[in-house]
Design a protein around this motif. Sequence first.
Motif: not given
Lengths: 68, 234, 626, 186
Positions: D12, D16-17, D73-74, D77, D143-144, D146-147, D151, D155, D160, D162, D166
Amino acid sequence: MHKSGMKPKLRLGFVVFGVLVAIEVAEYVLGTSIQKGVWPFLAVLAVIGAWPIVNYFMHIKQLWRPEE
Amino acid sequence: MRKHWIAVIALTIVGAALLALLFLKVPLVPAQAAKQAAQIDTLLTVQLALGGAIFALVMVFLVYSVIAFRRRPGDTDDGPPTEGNAALETVWTIIPLALVLSLATYGGIVLRDMLRPPPGQELVVKVNAMQFAWLFEYPQYGFTSPQLRMPVDQPVLLRLASRDVIHSFWVPEFRVKMDAVPGMEKHLRITPTVIGNYQVQCAELCGLLHWAMRAPVSVVDGAAFQQWIAEQRK
Amino acid sequence: MRTLLSLGLLKGVIAGLAGTAVGMALTMVVRSALGYPAWQPDQVTLAGTLVGIPAYLAGVGAFSAWWGWVLGKGIEEPGGHHFWGWTRYFGADPNHKVIGIQYMATSLVVIAVAGIYQLIARLETSQPGLQFLSPDTYNSLMSLHGIMMLGAVLLGVSGMINYLVPLMIGARDMAFPRLNAFSYWITVPAVFLLLFALPAGGFDTGWTGYPPLSTKAPLGMQLMILAFYLVGWSSILGGVNFLATIMKMRAPGMGLFRMPIFVWTALATAFLQIVFTQFVGIAFLMVLLQRVLGLGFFDPAKGGNVLLFQHLFWLYSHPAVYIFVLPGLGVISEIVPVFSRKPLFGYRLVALSSFGIALQGAIVWGHHMFTAGIEEWLRIPFMVTTMLVAVPTGVKIFSWLATMWHGKISLDTPMLFALTAIAVFLVGGLTGIPNGIVPTDLYIHDTYWVVAHFHHTLFGGFVFPAMAAIYFWFPKVTGRLLNRGLGKLHWALMTVGFFVTYEPMFWLGLNGMRRRIADYDPALGLGPMNTVVSVAAYVIALSMLVFFVNLVASAWRGTRAPANPWRSRTLEWQLSSPPPEHNFPTPPQVLGSPYGFGIPGSVHAVVTPAGGAGEEKGGLGRVSSG
Amino acid sequence: MAAAAKTRGEDRVAIYRLGLWLFMGSESFLFLALLFSRFYLQGVQRPAELNQPLGLVISIVLLLSSLSAYRGETCAVYGDQAGFRRNILVTIGLGFLFLVGVGIEWSEGFHFFPPSTGFGTVFFTLTGFHAFHVLTGVLALAAVLVRGRKVQYGPGSYWAVEGAVKYWHFVDVAWVFIYPTLYLVS
């Protein structure tokens, strides 16, 4: 994934940022000091500046090498 | 299976000939009244003949296949499994390429002739287009007229300009057309060859009364033109 | 009543109207507060639309899953709700088959409306003299006919690709099912905006909307621009979805050169949508900005240049023609082998020719501007690149002929439409040559020749193939066969009507009939031929009426269809008719060519039959009764 | 959904990417069209009244925000929730700072080269479109964020972040081309 891998990646970010700022300042100096015919140099510099972002920040290689 | 090929080739030749005859005999285009028109009509005829031949070829193959190779009732088998033929595919890639490139070359030569400034003095007319009228200015003589009048066989350079929106100068008998674009000046060269009365019509949609944006054009002999000039300048 | 209120469409329309009112009121309040007169049609309607459309989308439910995702809630699996009423088609449903039908139905509705517009306008031009339409009504009807038909074609293309591609490549659904639903639902307000354009004063620019005329046109222009923008947005998102689906969701074994040609054409189409739609979007947005905010893109007095619009516009709108016709050519490539019982001749070259057309289409836009005053030397390279399109289209046509040669041809309705499409498209292509060669284009540009030419390409590249597609796949979609007699009547009427309508137009164009005119000089002597054209146009309309009757009657009462009535080999026919909700319960194994007719031992794919006890039938939402 | 995807061997995140890249590719043609228009209408002319130091400063602000987005982002991850939150907040802040800078430039622009002039038309449209993209990028990052309250990113489950990051980098890349086009060519 262990957290020890995080440090070098964060450091890489600073390096890329440093390069980007250097390019931007170079563009600024060129653009403000030279009055004529500067746009080819600026175009080249813009492409050189976009590449590190696309490569290191956006990981374009993941498109064909998903494991990264 | 040679009989199919013979039949199809014969029918294609007949069909192409019939179409060519049709294009030659039926009056397809209005009267020619300019040097440029003659060249364009020849070019158009060549294209139509060629197009007719290709059309005949494809349609003969198509209709012939439908009739000769129709499925008989109760036959549920498949046809022969031919998946392709490299030589044939190469041929029908190369031949159209050669055809269209030679057409483009021919078109380019005609275009170069049309654009080349003629030797000698050109009559310059500044055409001012506006919603929904034409005004013709004769800068060499210093007057403006609501109709376009030109001496026969005299090369004319039209300098097109627009006051508001895009218009397009077109006299069907002269064939060529060019837009009048606001903020620019565009050029069109015409050498009228037949004395008569014509009509310029705006060919680019320019608003409410676009359809009515027409003006009289007349081509007269040299003496009558000089007389008209004299009258206008009074 | 409660069912009615539960419809996403109705909720959306109510929310959208309320949002529009709020947006308009707010702008008027702000304007009066700043001391301007409250009513300025362009600004007020723009603000109304900007508020109304998100409100409408929220009402439809296009955002709810994403909103839940942001809040970190679990989201329902796309298509997970097993709910089979007709109401499913009036809400944001992520199943690609539902969305495909929604697109196609919307497309047919818009085609009907746009067709009626032109039938009215055509009556006006059947005789010289102004009969019963005022010039501004004529201009509006003619312009709306153009833009609505093109919108309808885009919707129809999306509909075909949506329904067929996931089935043909053995996927469960599209790559982004909810985005897919979103892409569909933003086209619905576009349809409403286009319908409102006529009462809002219409516009008199033709579908091309060239400035500076379009910067001065009535309010209808603005609604058309907004509608075009929404459809373009849908087209871009759809393209992203199609491309991701085809690249990433193919069943095991489905290599690129085992895909049906329709999928290839969908891939090329998606590429064109993604790359070029932005250009026309920005071109129209520039017109909008000049109308609303007084920017100077196309005003020479403010440093603007009217040709900028034409460059950006044609940079999209020429490739757009290939967006319209490529899937149609794909449909022909599907149908001809099945009804000839032979493999598609030269499969690889045909597959690649779609990309040839797509790439070549990117470098020819200037041929629409030969008379518009682009630099004179530029016309030569554009002429040469334009001519090159003959090569890949020729490859397709010759391959179809070679496929039929020595085949076992049966003339079922889909095949009849496909064959007519070939003939019509061929004439469209051949009559495009004089348009592409500069000197002859200077003659026929902006005349009825051009009108006839592009109606040939669009009828041959979209309308006839789309009809073939509907007759071909209708049994798969609904589980019922279309009536054969009515189908052949439709074909006969439409074919005759088409040729009698459009062949005389070539002659009319050569003889001085300009396009987009409400009236013409009786002295030109074009009256009788125009009458013929008008009468024949009504024959086409009649054939469409037969078609609609057939669609409705057959969907309601048609003969039940077997799974594979045409003995085709592609994947969708290996499923039940209509296909199950999730297409393939387990991924099919693709082993060979989709067109291996008559090759001993050739297998396209092994499909594990659907039919767990819990698996319900999809399709038109009827619970299967027999 | 995840289960169904697994049985079909779909990746998936790879899908998405690809989708996001395609979308950004499409958006880049929007900016390409605008850049083309700038040269088509105005050539390489620029008014002397452009605030050059401000241009450089907002460019560096945007680059800095790309750095913090990358760091965010790092962190996501590697499952460092606090680092993720801190860096994304900084990014959003820098995004707003950039918008303020554009706002200052606009108010000066209204004075020297209003939108109804040749350069103004080009300048306000390009910066306006870019600012709109910055704004949507801020919304995506928000949004990410808040999410992230519900969540845990870590890893294997950071798509989301990323995606939003991006997109943010993409907006930055667009500016790398817009900045010299508007401010520096001559």
